[in-house]
Scaffold this motif. Structure first.
Motif, PDB file in Angstrom:
ATOM      1  N   GLN A  19       0.835  -1.205   0.000  1.00 40.97           N
ATOM      2  CA  GLN A  19       0.000   0.000   0.000  1.00 40.97           C
ATOM      3  C   GLN A  19       0.866   1.251   0.000  1.00 40.97           C
ATOM      4  O   GLN A  19       0.574   2.207  -0.708  1.00 40.97           O
ATOM      5  CB  GLN A  19      -0.960   0.007   1.192  1.00 40.97           C
ATOM      6  CG  GLN A  19      -1.961   1.145   1.127  1.00 40.97           C
ATOM      7  CD  GLN A  19      -2.794   1.103  -0.148  1.00 40.97           C
ATOM      8  OE1 GLN A  19      -3.435   0.107  -0.447  1.00 40.97           O
ATOM      9  NE2 GLN A  19      -2.772   2.177  -0.910  1.00 40.97           N
ATOM     10  N   ALA A  20       1.940   1.243   0.774  1.00 36.20           N
ATOM     11  CA  ALA A  20       2.845   2.397   0.798  1.00 36.20           C
ATOM     12  C   ALA A  20       3.485   2.597  -0.573  1.00 36.20           C
ATOM     13  O   ALA A  20       3.584   3.732  -1.056  1.00 36.20           O
ATOM     14  CB  ALA A  20       3.921   2.205   1.868  1.00 36.20           C
ATOM     15  N   LYS A  22       2.259   1.683  -3.487  1.00 35.79           N
ATOM     16  CA  LYS A  22       1.214   2.187  -4.385  1.00 35.79           C
ATOM     17  C   LYS A  22       0.993   3.680  -4.169  1.00 35.79           C
ATOM     18  O   LYS A  22       0.831   4.435  -5.133  1.00 35.79           O
ATOM     19  CB  LYS A  22      -0.091   1.425  -4.166  1.00 35.79           C
ATOM     20  CG  LYS A  22      -0.061  -0.004  -4.659  1.00 35.79           C
ATOM     21  CD  LYS A  22      -1.362  -0.724  -4.280  1.00 35.79           C
ATOM     22  CE  LYS A  22      -1.262  -2.200  -4.541  1.00 35.79           C
ATOM     23  NZ  LYS A  22      -2.485  -2.921  -4.113  1.00 35.79           N
ATOM     24  N   ASN A  23       0.992   4.123  -2.914  1.00 33.45           N
ATOM     25  CA  ASN A  23       0.797   5.543  -2.607  1.00 33.45           C
ATOM     26  C   ASN A  23       1.925   6.392  -3.174  1.00 33.45           C
ATOM     27  O   ASN A  23       1.685   7.462  -3.745  1.00 33.45           O
ATOM     28  CB  ASN A  23       0.673   5.758  -1.100  1.00 33.45           C
ATOM     29  CG  ASN A  23      -0.588   5.159  -0.513  1.00 33.45           C
ATOM     30  OD1 ASN A  23      -1.533   4.826  -1.223  1.00 33.45           O
ATOM     31  ND2 ASN A  23      -0.603   4.997   0.802  1.00 33.45           N
ATOM     32  N   VAL A  24       3.164   5.934  -3.016  1.00 35.69           N
ATOM     33  CA  VAL A  24       4.318   6.671  -3.535  1.00 35.69           C
ATOM     34  C   VAL A  24       4.245   6.737  -5.057  1.00 35.69           C
ATOM     35  O   VAL A  24       4.473   7.797  -5.661  1.00 35.69           O
ATOM     36  CB  VAL A  24       5.642   6.028  -3.066  1.00 35.69           C
ATOM     37  CG1 VAL A  24       6.840   6.597  -3.807  1.00 35.69           C
ATOM     38  CG2 VAL A  24       5.803   6.193  -1.564  1.00 35.69           C
ATOM     39  N   GLN A  26       1.582   6.454  -6.972  1.00 41.39           N
ATOM     40  CA  GLN A  26       0.461   7.304  -7.374  1.00 41.39           C
ATOM     41  C   GLN A  26       0.860   8.784  -7.271  1.00 41.39           C
ATOM     42  O   GLN A  26       0.560   9.579  -8.170  1.00 41.39           O
ATOM     43  CB  GLN A  26      -0.754   7.020  -6.501  1.00 41.39           C
ATOM     44  CG  GLN A  26      -1.983   7.802  -6.900  1.00 41.39           C
ATOM     45  CD  GLN A  26      -3.185   7.468  -6.029  1.00 41.39           C
ATOM     46  OE1 GLN A  26      -3.052   6.916  -4.931  1.00 41.39           O
ATOM     47  NE2 GLN A  26      -4.364   7.782  -6.518  1.00 41.39           N
ATOM     48  N   ALA A  27       1.538   9.148  -6.198  1.00 36.62           N
ATOM     49  CA  ALA A  27       1.980  10.536  -6.031  1.00 36.62           C
ATOM     50  C   ALA A  27       2.989  10.914  -7.110  1.00 36.62           C
ATOM     51  O   ALA A  27       2.927  12.012  -7.678  1.00 36.62           O
ATOM     52  CB  ALA A  27       2.578  10.738  -4.639  1.00 36.62           C
TER      53      ALA A  27
END
Length: 74
Positions: A19-20, A22-24, A26-27
């Motif tokens: 999840q981390a 994916k967040n990075v 996406q950003a």
């Protein structure tokens, strides 16, 4: 901390890591405005499904090392 070095604890850590990541990604993709998009390929569910016996729902023991956590050479 006691549950970290167990299959459930490791699965949870992998899920949090994914999840981390994916967040990075996406950003990064949002900031890059289409120049150098990164794609996250999540293999976790595929490997979990392949490592689980569909009849019993239990891990396929032959695919794991003696500790029951790490994959075997097979």
């Amino acid at each position: 901390a006691k549950s970290y070095n167990t299959p459930v604890g490791i699965a949870n850590a992998i899920d949090r890591f994914n999840q981390a990541a994916k967040n990075v990604i996406q950003a990064h993709n949002a900031a890059s405005e289409g120049s150098g998009e990164i794609v996250f390929v999540d293999l976790t569910n595929l490997t979990r499904n392949q490592a689980t016996d569909p009849k019993t729902g239990k891990p396929r023991s032959a695919l794991f090392a003696e500790d029951g956590i790490h994959y075997s050479g097979k």
